[in-house]
Design a protein around this motif. Structure first.
Motif, PDB file in Angstrom:
ATOM      1  N   ARG A   1       0.829  -1.209   0.000  1.00 50.80           N
ATOM      2  CA  ARG A   1       0.000   0.000   0.000  1.00 50.80           C
ATOM      3  C   ARG A   1       0.864   1.261   0.000  1.00 50.80           C
ATOM      4  N   GLU A   2       1.999   1.191   0.660  1.00 52.22           N
ATOM      5  CA  GLU A   2       2.912   2.338   0.640  1.00 52.22           C
ATOM      6  C   GLU A   2       3.429   2.606  -0.772  1.00 52.22           C
ATOM      7  N   LEU A   3       3.528   1.558  -1.580  1.00 49.25           N
ATOM      8  CA  LEU A   3       3.950   1.711  -2.974  1.00 49.25           C
ATOM      9  C   LEU A   3       2.817   2.225  -3.867  1.00 49.25           C
ATOM     10  N   GLY A   4       1.600   2.255  -3.328  1.00 48.40           N
ATOM     11  CA  GLY A   4       0.457   2.732  -4.098  1.00 48.40           C
ATOM     12  C   GLY A   4      -0.488   1.644  -4.558  1.00 48.40           C
ATOM     13  N   PHE A   5      -0.136   0.384  -4.313  1.00 49.19           N
ATOM     14  CA  PHE A   5      -1.029  -0.716  -4.685  1.00 49.19           C
ATOM     15  C   PHE A   5      -2.274  -0.700  -3.809  1.00 49.19           C
ATOM     16  N   GLU A   6      -3.382  -1.152  -4.371  1.00 45.35           N
ATOM     17  CA  GLU A   6      -4.644  -1.237  -3.634  1.00 45.35           C
ATOM     18  C   GLU A   6      -5.105  -2.696  -3.593  1.00 45.35           C
TER      19      GLU A   6
ATOM     20  N   HIS B   1      10.210 -11.102   7.553  1.00 43.16           N
ATOM     21  CA  HIS B   1      11.428 -10.558   6.965  1.00 43.16           C
ATOM     22  C   HIS B   1      11.467 -10.828   5.462  1.00 43.16           C
ATOM     23  N   VAL B   2      11.003 -12.003   5.079  1.00 44.58           N
ATOM     24  CA  VAL B   2      10.905 -12.327   3.658  1.00 44.58           C
ATOM     25  C   VAL B   2       9.882 -11.415   2.985  1.00 44.58           C
ATOM     26  N   MET B   3       8.778 -11.152   3.665  1.00 41.87           N
ATOM     27  CA  MET B   3       7.731 -10.318   3.066  1.00 41.87           C
ATOM     28  C   MET B   3       8.212  -8.888   2.840  1.00 41.87           C
ATOM     29  N   ARG B   4       9.095  -8.409   3.701  1.00 42.88           N
ATOM     30  CA  ARG B   4       9.663  -7.076   3.464  1.00 42.88           C
ATOM     31  C   ARG B   4      10.525  -7.075   2.201  1.00 42.88           C
ATOM     32  N   ARG B   5      11.204  -8.177   1.957  1.00 41.48           N
ATOM     33  CA  ARG B   5      11.976  -8.294   0.714  1.00 41.48           C
ATOM     34  C   ARG B   5      11.062  -8.363  -0.496  1.00 41.48           C
ATOM     35  N   VAL B   6       9.905  -8.974  -0.337  1.00 43.01           N
ATOM     36  CA  VAL B   6       8.920  -9.014  -1.426  1.00 43.01           C
ATOM     37  C   VAL B   6       8.514  -7.597  -1.818  1.00 43.01           C
ATOM     38  N   VAL B   7       8.221  -6.781  -0.827  1.00 45.86           N
ATOM     39  CA  VAL B   7       7.813  -5.401  -1.090  1.00 45.86           C
ATOM     40  C   VAL B   7       8.935  -4.637  -1.788  1.00 45.86           C
ATOM     41  N   GLU B   8      10.161  -4.823  -1.328  1.00 42.45           N
ATOM     42  CA  GLU B   8      11.292  -4.138  -1.959  1.00 42.45           C
ATOM     43  C   GLU B   8      11.477  -4.611  -3.401  1.00 42.45           C
ATOM     44  N   ALA B   9      11.273  -5.902  -3.640  1.00 42.16           N
ATOM     45  CA  ALA B   9      11.365  -6.421  -5.011  1.00 42.16           C
ATOM     46  C   ALA B   9      10.293  -5.805  -5.897  1.00 42.16           C
ATOM     47  N   ALA B  10       9.097  -5.603  -5.354  1.00 42.13           N
ATOM     48  CA  ALA B  10       8.022  -4.961  -6.114  1.00 42.13           C
ATOM     49  C   ALA B  10       8.383  -3.518  -6.432  1.00 42.13           C
ATOM     50  N   ARG B  11       8.970  -2.817  -5.460  1.00 42.10           N
ATOM     51  CA  ARG B  11       9.373  -1.427  -5.688  1.00 42.10           C
ATOM     52  C   ARG B  11      10.411  -1.341  -6.802  1.00 42.10           C
ATOM     53  N   GLN B  12      11.408  -2.204  -6.736  1.00 43.87           N
ATOM     54  CA  GLN B  12      12.454  -2.199  -7.759  1.00 43.87           C
ATOM     55  C   GLN B  12      11.891  -2.560  -9.130  1.00 43.87           C
ATOM     56  N   SER B  13      10.981  -3.506  -9.161  1.00 42.83           N
ATOM     57  CA  SER B  13      10.402  -3.934 -10.444  1.00 42.83           C
ATOM     58  C   SER B  13       9.608  -2.805 -11.091  1.00 42.83           C
ATOM     59  N   LEU B  14       8.838  -2.072 -10.283  1.00 41.76           N
ATOM     60  CA  LEU B  14       8.108  -0.915 -10.815  1.00 41.76           C
ATOM     61  C   LEU B  14       9.084   0.121 -11.386  1.00 41.76           C
ATOM     62  N   ASP B  15      10.181   0.367 -10.668  1.00 41.80           N
ATOM     63  CA  ASP B  15      11.168   1.332 -11.146  1.00 41.80           C
ATOM     64  C   ASP B  15      11.746   0.897 -12.491  1.00 41.80           C
TER      65      ASP B  15
ATOM     66  N   VAL C   1       7.316   2.637 -14.021  1.00 44.23           N
ATOM     67  CA  VAL C   1       5.988   2.885 -13.447  1.00 44.23           C
ATOM     68  C   VAL C   1       6.178   3.700 -12.167  1.00 44.23           C
ATOM     69  N   ASP C   2       5.740   4.943 -12.178  1.00 44.00           N
ATOM     70  CA  ASP C   2       5.970   5.815 -11.027  1.00 44.00           C
ATOM     71  C   ASP C   2       4.799   5.867 -10.062  1.00 44.00           C
ATOM     72  N   THR C   3       3.703   5.198 -10.405  1.00 46.85           N
ATOM     73  CA  THR C   3       2.573   5.079  -9.476  1.00 46.85           C
ATOM     74  C   THR C   3       1.872   3.751  -9.698  1.00 46.85           C
ATOM     75  N   ALA C   4       1.564   3.055  -8.601  1.00 42.44           N
ATOM     76  CA  ALA C   4       0.873   1.764  -8.681  1.00 42.44           C
ATOM     77  C   ALA C   4      -0.630   1.913  -8.483  1.00 42.44           C
ATOM     78  N   ALA C   5      -1.136   3.126  -8.560  1.00 38.34           N
ATOM     79  CA  ALA C   5      -2.567   3.357  -8.357  1.00 38.34           C
ATOM     80  C   ALA C   5      -3.386   2.603  -9.405  1.00 38.34           C
ATOM     81  N   PRO C   6      -4.486   1.982  -9.002  1.00 37.16           N
ATOM     82  CA  PRO C   6      -5.312   1.215  -9.934  1.00 37.16           C
ATOM     83  C   PRO C   6      -6.243   2.109 -10.733  1.00 37.16           C
TER      84      PRO C   6
END
Length: 397
Positions: free
Chosen positions: A295-300, A361-375, A379-384
């Motif tokens: 959600r911090e990345l903008g996903f809903e 701890h793994v789930m935090r890495r998942v979020v970081e991987a999603a952030r990097q993948s968007l970059d 994609v500068d916003t994950a808003a639906p």
């Protein structure tokens, strides 16, 4: 640099394979994999003892203190076992009310068509939960309905359905409850003292964290006895499988011996973690950490917090023109995480599982991987899209 998860007792996948962020098959402990290195004779006394031990351990998770239930393992995938449950516990002249709000409820209705047995359907669409009052109204309107089938966790959306509420109504109306707890049993409470189901079905490769190869039916002994002669199938006859195991301790046909050995190891790890409560707490924490980060990345999320299961979460795909799911999938896989495509028909979505041998701890890495993948996609916003938010508003209403 050591992963923080290692300090918590969670080694990363030993062979370097990606984490499976799916509703099963899922990431398993190395000791579970190691248990499959030994061969077992399917008719040997040692393997029969393993089968008996497995059945006892599974029954212990149900809260059955009166010895009213028994456990019957069956070869095959979860869908095989759902078909076995429906074909064995619903008499040929019975009728099932199928509660559907996603792919697995609809698959159960399709199974009833193949069985050639009477059924009716409450279809809530992609994600709305079936509620007790509408189940009660349907039972009042059709006295020929003998059974109700409820999906515990509908993983096509990630919704945790209100099974206790449904069970209360089914009991009050004098009908029998069947539960598909494929993706929830072992992490979400399903105590027989609170939810008096006739039978329920689950699978080895879900919340117990075993590997694919068999499922199991837990049912009232009275229901197992009454199921004799109901089944449409030789191999999917739950009564016949139960009767054979009670008499000989053996499976009727070749069992997945290595899978059973792995599952026993998984059951021991499940018990050591604190059983249903302990496993459920870890999955809930996995979900909460991952959802907050996404959600911090903008996903809903598709669902409001009230309906989010600790099993798998559906996210809307971003509206951004550069977002392409297949590219996002591959980028996440390159970073060590396999996610799941969406199954919604109205809006584009994807799913992220919370179960398996992993922690927050793994789930935090998942979020970081999603952030990097968007970059990497630009994609500068994950808003639906607005249509996705409009669909979610229907659920809130």
């Amino acid at each position: 640099m050591a992963d923080t998860a290692t300090a918590q007792g969670f080694e990363p996948p030993a062979l370097g394979e990606p984490y499976l962020l799916t509703p099963g098959p899922l990431t398993t402990a190395y000791s579970v994999k190691q248990a499959m290195l030994k061969d077992w004779g399917s008719w040997d006394g040692d393997f029969r003892a393993m089968t008996a031990d497995m059945r006892r351990r599974l029954l212990a998770l149900t809260g059955d203190r009166k010895s009213e239930y028994d456990c019957v393992p069956l070869q095959g995938s979860g869908s095989y076992c759902v078909e076995a449950m429906l074909g064995s516990f619903v008499p040929k002249d019975g009728k099932v009310l199928v509660l559907a709000n996603g792919a697995y409820g609809l698959r159960a209705a399709q199974t009833m068509k193949y069985l050639g047995r009477a059924h009716t359907l409450i279809d809530k669409g992609d994600y709305l939960p079936p509620r007790g009052d509408e189940v009660g109204a349907a039972l009042d309107a059709d006295p020929t309905i003998t059974h109700v089938l409820a999906i515990h966790c509908e993983t096509s959306s990630g919704i945790l359905n209100p099974v206790p509420e449904i069970a209360e109504v089914v009991k009050a109306k004098g009908r029998k409850l069947l539960v598909d707890s494929m993706s929830a049993f072992g992490a979400v409470p399903l105590d027989v003292n609170d939810i008096g189901y006739e039978a329920m079905v689950s699978s080895a490769n879900k919340c117990i964290e075993g590997v694919p190869g068999f499922g199991f039916v837990i049912a009232k002994k009275s229901a197992l006895e009454a199921a004799k002669g109901n089944s449409h199938s030789l191999s999917l006859d739950v009564h016949a499988q139960w009767a054979a195991m009670e008499k000989t301790g053996q499976w009727r046909f070749t069992p997945p011996t290595h899978v059973v050995a792995a599952f026993l190891e998984a059951l021991k790890m499940h018990e050591a973690e604190g059983g249903v409560a302990g496993r459920g707490a870890r999955y809930t924490r996995n979900r909460d950490v991952m959802v907050a980060g996404m959600r911090e990345l903008g996903f809903e999320t598709l669902l409001s917090d009230r309906w989010l299961s600790p099993i798998i979460v559906t996210f809307f795909c971003p509206a951004h023109e550069k977002f392409v799911f297949n590219r996002f999938y591959e980028l996440m896989k390159d970073k060590g995480f396999i996610i799941y495509p969406g199954k919604l028909t109205v809006v584009d979505s994807f799913r992220v599982g919370c179960i398996g041998r992993m922690d927050e701890h793994v789930m935090r890495r998942v979020v970081e991987a999603a952030r990097q993948s968007l970059d990497e996609m630009g994609v500068d916003t994950a808003a639906p899209p607005a249509t996705a938010i409009a669909e979610r508003a229907k659920l809130a209403a």
